[in-house]
Write a protein that holds these residues in place. Structure first.
Motif, PDB file in Angstrom:
ATOM      1  N   ASP A 298       0.875  -1.170   0.000  1.00  0.00           N
ATOM      2  CA  ASP A 298       0.000   0.000   0.000  1.00  0.00           C
ATOM      3  C   ASP A 298       0.908   1.215   0.000  1.00  0.00           C
ATOM      4  O   ASP A 298       1.867   1.280   0.771  1.00  0.00           O
ATOM      5  CB  ASP A 298      -0.884   0.054   1.252  1.00  0.00           C
ATOM      6  CG  ASP A 298      -1.893  -1.083   1.311  1.00  0.00           C
ATOM      7  OD1 ASP A 298      -2.226  -1.631   0.245  1.00  0.00           O
ATOM      8  OD2 ASP A 298      -2.342  -1.406   2.420  1.00  0.00           O
TER       9      ASP A 298
ATOM     10  N   TYR B 185       0.793   5.457   0.233  1.00  0.00           N
ATOM     11  CA  TYR B 185      -0.037   6.639   0.450  1.00  0.00           C
ATOM     12  C   TYR B 185       0.854   7.837   0.726  1.00  0.00           C
ATOM     13  O   TYR B 185       2.036   7.709   1.023  1.00  0.00           O
ATOM     14  CB  TYR B 185      -1.047   6.416   1.573  1.00  0.00           C
ATOM     15  CG  TYR B 185      -0.448   6.176   2.936  1.00  0.00           C
ATOM     16  CD1 TYR B 185      -0.250   7.238   3.818  1.00  0.00           C
ATOM     17  CD2 TYR B 185      -0.093   4.905   3.356  1.00  0.00           C
ATOM     18  CE1 TYR B 185       0.296   7.019   5.064  1.00  0.00           C
ATOM     19  CE2 TYR B 185       0.452   4.685   4.601  1.00  0.00           C
ATOM     20  CZ  TYR B 185       0.647   5.751   5.457  1.00  0.00           C
ATOM     21  OH  TYR B 185       1.188   5.534   6.688  1.00  0.00           O
ATOM     22  N   GLU B 186       0.257   9.020   0.597  1.00  0.00           N
ATOM     23  CA  GLU B 186       1.006  10.256   0.718  1.00  0.00           C
ATOM     24  C   GLU B 186       0.177  11.247   1.508  1.00  0.00           C
ATOM     25  O   GLU B 186      -1.039  11.323   1.362  1.00  0.00           O
ATOM     26  CB  GLU B 186       1.280  10.798  -0.688  1.00  0.00           C
ATOM     27  CG  GLU B 186       1.981  12.111  -0.743  1.00  0.00           C
ATOM     28  CD  GLU B 186       2.246  12.557  -2.172  1.00  0.00           C
ATOM     29  OE1 GLU B 186       2.861  13.621  -2.329  1.00  0.00           O
ATOM     30  OE2 GLU B 186       1.841  11.869  -3.126  1.00  0.00           O
ATOM     31  N   ASP B 187       0.854  12.010   2.372  1.00  0.00           N
ATOM     32  CA  ASP B 187       0.206  13.134   3.023  1.00  0.00           C
ATOM     33  C   ASP B 187       1.095  14.352   2.821  1.00  0.00           C
ATOM     34  O   ASP B 187       2.041  14.304   2.029  1.00  0.00           O
ATOM     35  CB  ASP B 187      -0.105  12.853   4.507  1.00  0.00           C
ATOM     36  CG  ASP B 187       1.125  12.623   5.360  1.00  0.00           C
ATOM     37  OD1 ASP B 187       2.235  12.987   4.932  1.00  0.00           O
ATOM     38  OD2 ASP B 187       0.979  12.084   6.469  1.00  0.00           O
TER      39      ASP B 187
ATOM     40  N   VAL C 115       5.763  10.390   2.126  1.00  0.00           N
ATOM     41  CA  VAL C 115       5.232   9.303   1.296  1.00  0.00           C
ATOM     42  C   VAL C 115       5.528   8.026   2.067  1.00  0.00           C
ATOM     43  O   VAL C 115       6.649   7.825   2.539  1.00  0.00           O
ATOM     44  CB  VAL C 115       5.918   9.274  -0.094  1.00  0.00           C
ATOM     45  CG1 VAL C 115       5.451   8.073  -0.896  1.00  0.00           C
ATOM     46  CG2 VAL C 115       5.658  10.559  -0.850  1.00  0.00           C
TER      47      VAL C 115
ATOM     48  N   LYS D 270       6.997  -0.980   7.166  1.00  0.00           N
ATOM     49  CA  LYS D 270       6.571   0.384   6.846  1.00  0.00           C
ATOM     50  C   LYS D 270       7.796   1.228   6.545  1.00  0.00           C
ATOM     51  O   LYS D 270       8.727   1.284   7.345  1.00  0.00           O
ATOM     52  CB  LYS D 270       5.791   0.988   8.008  1.00  0.00           C
ATOM     53  CG  LYS D 270       5.232   2.355   7.711  1.00  0.00           C
ATOM     54  CD  LYS D 270       4.376   2.849   8.858  1.00  0.00           C
ATOM     55  CE  LYS D 270       3.733   4.180   8.520  1.00  0.00           C
ATOM     56  NZ  LYS D 270       2.893   4.668   9.609  1.00  0.00           N
TER      57      LYS D 270
ATOM     58  N   GLU E 138       8.937   5.102   5.425  1.00  0.00           N
ATOM     59  CA  GLU E 138       8.490   6.490   5.327  1.00  0.00           C
ATOM     60  C   GLU E 138       9.590   7.337   4.707  1.00  0.00           C
ATOM     61  O   GLU E 138      10.731   7.306   5.159  1.00  0.00           O
ATOM     62  CB  GLU E 138       8.131   7.044   6.702  1.00  0.00           C
ATOM     63  CG  GLU E 138       6.903   6.403   7.298  1.00  0.00           C
ATOM     64  CD  GLU E 138       6.512   7.011   8.631  1.00  0.00           C
ATOM     65  OE1 GLU E 138       7.335   7.746   9.231  1.00  0.00           O
ATOM     66  OE2 GLU E 138       5.392   6.754   9.063  1.00  0.00           O
TER      67      GLU E 138
END
Length: 164
Positions: free
Chosen positions: A46, A48-50, A54, A129, A131
């Motif tokens: 998965d 996702y980005e905020d 990323v 995970k 980042e």
């Protein structure tokens, strides 16, 4: 003359068996460098980005920290690893083996907005995970909007005139 029942799926099964034997023969003759490019499995991911980062989450249960090789080179994030099959039980005692074992390799193009010097990786509950922090200039900035384009003008004060 014997009557044979026609089974439309028999030809499909024959074709599937031929294709399986073709690919099994192809993967046997590879050297170790080729094995990295054609991995045994590709873990699901998965992405996702905020506004600050990323993040990628790879599903790789049953692995240890030292089983991973994570690198960032030339705007490419590569994740390699290997899940080994533990031979605690004899293979002939298994009824079914559905979990994937062997090496895996995933590569992702990193956008230019990411600071490749600030990458963090953590592994918890079977999920790796990763980042990648964004550069300061790539983060969104809040811009205040003024109404009417100018400062509000105060109304002139009423002059007091002498009574006539």
């Amino acid at each position: 003359m014997a009557i044979t029942r026609w089974d439309p799926f028999r030809d499909v099964l024959v074709l599937q068996n031929r294709m399986n034997s073709l690919f099994q023969g192809y993967t046997r003759g590879q050297n170790e460098a080729d094995a990295l490019t054609t991995a045994a499995f590709a873990p699901p991911v998965d992405i996702y980005e905020d506004e600050h980062k990323v993040a990628l989450k790879l599903e790789v249960p049953g692995m240890r920290q030292e089983d991973f090789d994570i690198r960032v080179e030339n705007n490419t994030l590569t994740v390699r690893g290997e899940r080994k099959f533990e031979k605690e039980e004899k293979e002939e005692n298994f009824h079914r083996i559905e979990r994937r074992y062997g090496s895996f390799y995933r590569a992702f193009t990193v956008p230019n907005t990411v600071n490749t010097e600030n990458v963090q990786a953590s592994y918890d509950a079977g999920v790796l995970k990763i980042e990648l922090q964004k550069r300061a200039e790539a983060k969104p900035k809040q811009i205040k909007v003024s109404v009417g384009g100018t400062k509000p003008i105060e109304a002139p004060k009423a002059e007091s005139r002498p009574a006539a």
